[in-house]
Design a protein around this motif. Structure first.
Motif, short mmCIF file in Angstrom:
data_model
loop_
_atom_site.label_atom_id
_atom_site.label_comp_id
_atom_site.label_asym_id
_atom_site.label_seq_id
_atom_site.Cartn_x
_atom_site.Cartn_y
_atom_site.Cartn_z
N MET A 261 62.85 -3.15 37.52
CA MET A 261 63.81 -3.89 36.69
C MET A 261 64.31 -3.01 35.56
O MET A 261 63.56 -2.18 35.05
CB MET A 261 63.13 -5.13 36.10
N LYS A 262 65.56 -3.23 35.18
CA LYS A 262 66.12 -2.45 34.06
C LYS A 262 65.44 -2.85 32.75
O LYS A 262 65.09 -4.01 32.54
CB LYS A 262 67.62 -2.73 33.96
N LYS A 263 65.31 -1.88 31.88
CA LYS A 263 64.63 -2.14 30.60
C LYS A 263 65.65 -2.55 29.55
O LYS A 263 66.56 -1.80 29.20
CB LYS A 263 63.91 -0.88 30.14
N LEU A 264 65.45 -3.77 29.06
CA LEU A 264 66.37 -4.31 28.06
C LEU A 264 65.62 -4.43 26.73
O LEU A 264 64.55 -5.04 26.68
CB LEU A 264 66.82 -5.69 28.56
N VAL A 265 66.14 -3.80 25.71
CA VAL A 265 65.48 -3.85 24.41
C VAL A 265 66.40 -4.57 23.42
O VAL A 265 67.61 -4.33 23.39
CB VAL A 265 65.12 -2.43 23.89
N VAL A 266 65.81 -5.49 22.67
CA VAL A 266 66.57 -6.31 21.71
C VAL A 266 66.04 -6.03 20.31
O VAL A 266 64.82 -6.02 20.10
CB VAL A 266 66.36 -7.81 22.01
N LEU A 267 66.94 -5.79 19.37
CA LEU A 267 66.54 -5.76 17.95
C LEU A 267 67.07 -7.04 17.32
O LEU A 267 68.28 -7.27 17.29
CB LEU A 267 67.14 -4.55 17.23
N SER A 268 66.17 -7.90 16.85
CA SER A 268 66.65 -9.14 16.24
C SER A 268 66.32 -9.18 14.75
O SER A 268 65.41 -8.51 14.27
CB SER A 268 66.05 -10.36 16.94
N GLY A 269 67.13 -9.98 14.04
CA GLY A 269 66.92 -10.18 12.61
C GLY A 269 67.06 -11.65 12.27
O GLY A 269 67.19 -12.51 13.16
N ALA A 270 67.08 -11.92 10.98
CA ALA A 270 67.05 -13.30 10.49
C ALA A 270 68.13 -14.19 11.13
O ALA A 270 67.93 -15.39 11.29
CB ALA A 270 67.18 -13.31 8.98
N GLY A 271 69.27 -13.59 11.49
CA GLY A 271 70.39 -14.37 12.03
C GLY A 271 70.03 -15.13 13.29
O GLY A 271 70.60 -16.20 13.55
N ILE A 272 69.10 -14.62 14.08
CA ILE A 272 68.80 -15.36 15.33
C ILE A 272 68.05 -16.65 15.02
O ILE A 272 68.11 -17.62 15.80
CB ILE A 272 68.03 -14.51 16.38
N ALA B 4 62.95 1.89 22.37
CA ALA B 4 64.40 2.08 22.20
C ALA B 4 64.87 3.32 22.96
O ALA B 4 65.90 3.30 23.64
CB ALA B 4 64.74 2.19 20.72
N GLN B 5 64.08 4.37 22.90
CA GLN B 5 64.44 5.62 23.59
C GLN B 5 64.51 5.44 25.10
O GLN B 5 65.26 6.11 25.78
CB GLN B 5 63.35 6.67 23.32
N ASP B 6 63.72 4.51 25.58
CA ASP B 6 63.57 4.29 27.00
C ASP B 6 64.50 3.19 27.53
O ASP B 6 64.52 2.91 28.73
CB ASP B 6 62.11 3.85 27.21
N ALA B 7 65.25 2.56 26.63
CA ALA B 7 66.04 1.38 27.01
C ALA B 7 67.17 1.73 27.98
O ALA B 7 67.77 2.80 27.88
CB ALA B 7 66.64 0.75 25.75
N ASP B 8 67.48 0.79 28.91
CA ASP B 8 68.66 0.91 29.77
C ASP B 8 69.81 0.09 29.21
O ASP B 8 70.97 0.30 29.54
CB ASP B 8 68.34 0.39 31.18
N ILE B 9 69.47 -0.93 28.41
CA ILE B 9 70.46 -1.80 27.76
C ILE B 9 69.89 -2.15 26.40
O ILE B 9 68.68 -2.37 26.27
CB ILE B 9 70.67 -3.12 28.58
#
Ligand code: OAD
Length: 230
Positions: A1-12, A160-165
Motif C-alpha cells: 500500500m502507498k504510504k500516506l502521511v498527514v500533518l494535522s493541527g488544531a484546525g482539524i 515524512a521522508q518515506d511518504a508517497d502522499i
C-alpha cells in the motif's frame, strides 16, 4: 500500500468544538503562552498550569471526533496511513486512526518531573497538585512546552521522508519544528493542504491547496486520492 502521511493541527479539531490557538477567539487570545505552556510557567505557578490543562482535558473529553478525523481513519483501508499531529487531544484515535504520532504530547498522559521516561495515563480530567510519580516527584502534563525539545520529531521526519502522499490539515505552520516536516517530503510526492485560512508556506510549488474546512476539504482530497490507487 502507498504510504500516506498527514500533518494535522488544531484546525482539524475545530469542527468538534475545540478552539484553535491563533484564530479569532482562539486559545492564545485568552491566555499568555508564557503563563501556561512553558517550563518557566511551571516553575512559577504549577497550580495555574495544571488548571489550564485540566480545562483542556475536560473539554476534549466532552467532544466527539468529526468527519475530518473519520475520513483520515477510513483511508487506512486503502493506504498505509501515519498521522503526525500537533494536537494533544485524542480525537484521531477515537475516530479509529491506528498510527498517530503526537508531536506535542498528550493531554491524557502525565509524566514525572525527575525522570521523563516515567509516563502514566491520566484517567478522567484531573491532574492535581500532590499527584506524584513512583519516585515521589510531582506529575506534570506530558505536553511539549515552548522552549522544550520535540522528542518525536526524528521519528516523524523519517515517516515524512518515506511518504508517497503528504497531507497537511488545519495548521497555521508557524510552530517549529513541526512546521518544517513538509521539508522532509520528497519533491515529486503529491502534497495537499486543507485549511480555510492562509497558513504560512515558504514553498507553495506543486502543492494542491484546498481552502476549506477539514470535513469538506478532506472529502475532496479523498476523491483526488483515487488517482494514486493501484
Ligand atoms: P493554530 O491555531 O496556529 O492554526 C490553526 C489552523 O487551523 C489555521 O491555519 C486555521 O486557518 C485552520 N482552521 C481553522 N478552522 C479549521 C477547520 N474547520 N478545518 C481546517 N482548518 C481549520 O494551530 P496549530 O497550527 O495546530 O503547541 O498550532 C501549532 C501549535 O501551536 C500547537 O500544537 C500548540 C500551539 O501553541 C503547543 O501547545 C506546544
Amino acid at each position: 500500500m502507498k504510504k500516506l502521511v498527514v500533518l494535522s493541527g488544531a484546525g482539524i479539531s475545530a469542527e468538534s468544538g475545540i478552539p484553535t490557538f491563533r484564530d479569532a477567539g482562539g486559545l492564545w487570545e485568552g491566555y499568555r503562552v508564557e503563563d501556561v505552556a512553558t517550563p518557566d510557567a511551571w516553575r512559577k505557578d504549577r497550580a495555574l498550569v495544571l488548571d489550564f490543562y485540566n480545562e483542556r482535558r475536560k473539554k476534549a473529553l466532552s467532544v466527539e471526533p468529526n468527519r475530518g478525523h473519520e475520513i483520515l481513519a477510513e483511508l487506512e483501508s486503502r493506504f498505509d496511513v501515519t498521522i503526525v499531529t500537533q494536537n494533544v487531544d485524542n480525537l484521531h484515535e477515537r475516530a479509529g486512526s491506528s498510527h498517530v504520532i503526537h508531536l506535542h504530547g498528550s493531554l491524557f498522559e502525565s509524566r514525572s518531573t525527575v525522570d521523563e521516561n516515567l509516563v502514566y495515563p491520566i484517567k478522567g480530567w484531573e491532574l492535581k497538585l500532590g499527584d506524584k510519580c513512583e519516585k515521589g516527584s510531582q506529575l506534570r502534563p506530558n505536553i511539549v512546552w515552548f522552549g522544550e525539545m520535540v522528542p518525536k520529531m526524528e521519528e516523524a521526519a523519517a515517516y515524512a521522508q518515506d511518504a508517497d502522499i503528504f497531507i497537511v490539515v488545519g495548521t497555521s505552520m508557524v510552530v517549529y519544528p513541526a512546521a518544517g516536516l513538509i521539508e522532509y517530503v520528497r519533491r515529486e510526492v503529491p502534497k495537499f493542504i486543507v485549511d480555510p485560512g492562509s497558513p504560512e508556506f515558504r514553498d507553495a510549488r506543486d502543492i494542491v491547496f484546498i481552502r476549506e474546512k477539514a470535513s469538506t476539504g478532506l472529502e475532496k482530497v479523498r476523491e483526488e486520492l483515487h488517482k494514486f490507487l493501484g
